[in-house]
Design a protein around this motif. Sequence first.
Motif, mmCIF file in Angstrom:
data_model
loop_
_atom_site.group_PDB
_atom_site.id
_atom_site.type_symbol
_atom_site.label_atom_id
_atom_site.label_comp_id
_atom_site.label_asym_id
_atom_site.label_seq_id
_atom_site.Cartn_x
_atom_site.Cartn_y
_atom_site.Cartn_z
ATOM 1 N N TYR A 146 0.551 -1.348 0.010
ATOM 2 C CA TYR A 146 0.187 -0.341 0.236
ATOM 3 C C TYR A 146 0.744 1.561 0.068
ATOM 4 N N CYS A 147 1.920 0.999 -0.386
ATOM 5 C CA CYS A 147 3.280 2.019 -0.440
ATOM 6 C C CYS A 147 3.981 2.572 -1.365
ATOM 7 N N THR A 148 3.382 1.540 -2.258
ATOM 8 C CA THR A 148 3.599 1.951 -3.884
ATOM 9 C C THR A 148 3.017 2.689 -4.459
ATOM 10 N N SER A 149 3.744 2.715 -5.849
ATOM 11 C CA SER A 149 2.625 3.856 -6.353
ATOM 12 C C SER A 149 1.624 3.308 -6.826
ATOM 13 N N ASP A 150 0.253 4.287 -6.972
ATOM 14 C CA ASP A 150 -0.902 4.204 -7.590
ATOM 15 C C ASP A 150 -1.424 3.928 -8.533
ATOM 16 N N GLY A 151 -0.055 4.326 -9.282
ATOM 17 C CA GLY A 151 -0.330 4.373 -10.774
ATOM 18 C C GLY A 151 0.384 2.741 -11.145
ATOM 19 N N TRP A 152 1.190 2.595 -10.278
ATOM 20 C CA TRP A 152 1.440 1.035 -10.735
ATOM 21 C C TRP A 152 0.233 -0.472 -10.282
ATOM 22 N N SER A 153 0.038 -0.993 -11.895
ATOM 23 C CA SER A 153 0.444 -2.242 -11.815
ATOM 24 C C SER A 153 0.003 -3.296 -10.043
ATOM 25 N N VAL A 154 -0.788 -4.170 -10.483
ATOM 26 C CA VAL A 154 -0.677 -4.604 -8.804
ATOM 27 C C VAL A 154 0.260 -5.300 -9.016
ATOM 28 N N GLN A 155 -0.298 -6.907 -10.297
ATOM 29 C CA GLN A 155 1.429 -7.230 -10.744
ATOM 30 C C GLN A 155 2.468 -6.733 -10.162
ATOM 31 N N ASN A 156 3.131 -5.697 -10.591
ATOM 32 C CA ASN A 156 4.566 -4.619 -10.831
ATOM 33 C C ASN A 156 4.518 -4.850 -9.013
ATOM 34 N N ALA A 157 3.165 -3.780 -8.457
ATOM 35 C CA ALA A 157 3.216 -3.079 -7.103
ATOM 36 C C ALA A 157 4.355 -4.450 -6.037
ATOM 37 N N ALA A 158 2.666 -5.608 -5.991
ATOM 38 C CA ALA A 158 3.545 -6.863 -5.770
ATOM 39 C C ALA A 158 4.602 -7.241 -5.519
ATOM 40 N N GLU A 159 5.173 -8.102 -6.932
ATOM 41 C CA GLU A 159 6.517 -8.623 -7.248
ATOM 42 C C GLU A 159 7.407 -7.424 -6.849
ATOM 43 N N GLN A 160 7.270 -6.334 -6.954
ATOM 44 C CA GLN A 160 8.203 -5.227 -6.246
ATOM 45 C C GLN A 160 9.071 -5.520 -5.071
ATOM 46 N N VAL A 161 7.409 -5.264 -3.986
ATOM 47 C CA VAL A 161 7.350 -5.929 -2.635
ATOM 48 C C VAL A 161 7.877 -7.012 -2.769
ATOM 49 N N LEU A 162 7.866 -8.402 -3.292
ATOM 50 C CA LEU A 162 7.990 -10.004 -2.883
ATOM 51 C C LEU A 162 9.652 -9.911 -2.453
ATOM 52 N N LYS A 163 10.266 -9.195 -4.130
ATOM 53 C CA LYS A 163 11.823 -9.131 -4.649
ATOM 54 C C LYS A 163 12.557 -7.910 -3.557
ATOM 55 N N ALA A 164 11.584 -7.625 -2.784
ATOM 56 C CA ALA A 164 12.287 -6.538 -0.785
ATOM 57 C C ALA A 164 12.737 -7.323 -0.548
ATOM 58 N N THR A 165 11.222 -7.857 -0.137
ATOM 59 C CA THR A 165 11.034 -9.402 1.030
ATOM 60 C C THR A 165 12.184 -9.846 1.250
ATOM 61 N N ASN A 166 12.624 -10.538 -0.460
ATOM 62 C CA ASN A 166 13.484 -11.667 -0.491
ATOM 63 C C ASN A 166 14.736 -11.217 -0.420
ATOM 64 N N ALA A 167 15.112 -9.888 -0.599
ATOM 65 C CA ALA A 167 16.318 -9.559 -0.560
ATOM 66 C C ALA A 167 17.258 -9.460 1.130
ATOM 67 N N TRP A 168 15.461 -8.770 2.005
ATOM 68 C CA TRP A 168 15.947 -8.841 3.024
ATOM 69 C C TRP A 168 16.137 -10.310 3.733
ATOM 70 N N LEU A 169 15.651 -11.102 3.636
ATOM 71 C CA LEU A 169 15.545 -12.084 3.849
ATOM 72 C C LEU A 169 16.539 -13.154 4.033
ATOM 73 N N TYR A 170 16.872 -13.332 2.519
ATOM 74 C CA TYR A 170 18.433 -14.161 2.372
ATOM 75 C C TYR A 170 19.693 -13.211 2.986
ATOM 76 N N GLY A 171 19.618 -11.420 2.784
ATOM 77 C CA GLY A 171 20.849 -10.986 3.653
ATOM 78 C C GLY A 171 20.114 -11.494 4.789
ATOM 79 N N GLN A 172 19.832 -11.691 5.416
ATOM 80 C CA GLN A 172 19.545 -12.097 6.968
ATOM 81 C C GLN A 172 20.369 -13.934 6.916
ATOM 82 N N THR A 173 20.126 -14.219 5.905
ATOM 83 C CA THR A 173 20.620 -15.486 5.959
ATOM 84 C C THR A 173 22.602 -15.225 6.320
ATOM 85 N N ARG A 174 22.834 -14.495 4.819
ATOM 86 C CA ARG A 174 23.479 -14.535 4.812
ATOM 87 C C ARG A 174 24.814 -13.982 5.842
ATOM 88 N N GLN A 175 24.028 -13.241 6.515
ATOM 89 C CA GLN A 175 24.701 -12.656 8.178
ATOM 90 C C GLN A 175 24.226 -12.962 9.622
#
Length: 579
Positions: free
Chosen positions: A69-98
């Motif tokens: 709900y913090c993504t641009s109102d102009g973004w499509s649902v697919q783009n907004a959700a996938e960008q959020v999931l990519k960021a979440t995945n990067a954080w989880l992967y980074g936590q494991t690496r550390q």
Amino acid sequence: MTSLTLEAGQHTSAGLKTENQDSCGARLPPEPQLGLKGAAFAIADGISSSSVSAIASETAVKSFLDDYYCTSDGWSVQNAAEQVLKATNAWLYGQTRQSPYRYDKDKGYVCTFSAAIFKSREAHLFHLGDSRIYRLRRGSLEQLTHDHRQWLGEQHSYLSRALGVEQQVEVDYRRLPLEAGDLFIFTTDGVHESLSQKSLMEHLEQCDGNLESAARNLVTAALANGSNDNLTVQLVRVTSLPETTPDLIEEAGSLPLPPILKSGDEFDGYTIEREIHASSRSHVYLAVDQTSCARVILKTPSIDLSDDPAYLERLLMEEWVARRVNSAHVVRAAATHRPRNFVYTAMEVVEGQTLRQWMTDNPNPSLETVRNIVEQIARGLQALHRAEILHQDLRPENIMISSAGTITLIDLGAARVDGIAESYQDSSAGEGQLILGTAMYSAPEYFLGDMGTPRSDLFSLAVLTYHLLSGEFPYGTRVARCTTVAAQHKLRYRSVLNETLEIPAWVDATLKKALQPNPLRRHEALSEFVHDLRHPNPEYVNATRPPLMERYPVRFWQSVSGILLLIIVYLLSLISSTT
């Protein structure tokens, strides 16, 4: 007006385990956010081999529901959700690496994830792992997701895809039409591995309509059936769907149209200074905000178009877009927050003259001047494209140039916003047949009835570049008459080169590529086109490079002579060895 209404219920339990590594959550925002972004539901399941996977599943659900709900109102649902999931995945992967488990993924920050966004008349599904989403429609239960589990035998398996496992993540995406009465069922494997689809159906048919108690009953039934895992069920029922009229049209229809205004009139908190432009479609005024004393541009619709909701929506869309795009090269909406009593837009004043007037005053601009203009226009278009907005009406009348040479895009009334377009029923069909731009600058695909893409705006920018350099158009007036692919194949690009223009041939080759009737043959990005206007494209250089004999004739013939000499020596040696 009928709107999207949903009923939801959920229940999660640790079951026989000491810790619940499942997580689930939901967001059902009020209007207008419900219409713009939809309602979101998510479920996640941590892997049992990891002691930190409960953190992973909770983080995945919470970050998805918050950040979407913090993504641009102009973004499509697919783009907004996938960008959020990519960021979440990067954080989880980074936590494991550390963590101490960086070399053991089975003990890291990993979880399965399934989510759905219900927006307008569609459901958008996102999925990784072996949690599931089912749909019960008219007595038929269908599994909508595919389990990402690889089996090594009857007893051994592993997750082939999940959040946090790899640095890059691939998410299954599916878009489905909704019907009133649809029931969506989200489950973790602790439930669906203990309850067959038939059993799920039987328990759902027995529920009294309360989705919270139905979810709890499913968890209880799975436990009674021998489940030894965490258990989570989330249920979402579609009770009504919105009409196809977007919220912007509803807003336009709820307010009266303003009267014709004249200098000195006070109007909705503004004082009119003068009329700037008037046509059969709109009236544009220079006004002063009585509160802030700031000068603004007001655009009001023509009274003759009061019964055209699509036009009124496009007029309001201009200000809607301007408030969501932050660029020095895109007009800004005026800073006013008081409620309005009429249909109009309020934009900041852009000093200068239209590019059309500038072209009249400067009929023979230098190539460098044109490059500077085009680069600024491209930066404005790139800001729109990042927000998933197409301009669709790029022409000299919609561009302002200041005395310092600063370019600003000022008319966004024809813009297409992916996030808004999703609010239409069957938005993929029919909308592209309405050509909102000016025919001389519009991309050929619009005349085929196709939807535009960023490459369509690229085509329009290339036409404008061609026109700035030559005063002509690359295909004359023929593009608008080519309404079939066969007709477009007959279009022949007219070179911008002539005896009077000092333009390098490679610039002409750049324009020819950007102006291809087939969008797939154009540059992939605006940045590539802008770069090629200043630097010869390697493909062009290689294609036009003269042969070696012409570039280095002496060296060429010396090399040929040397090779022939070696052949003669070799043949002589063979003759001498045989005699």
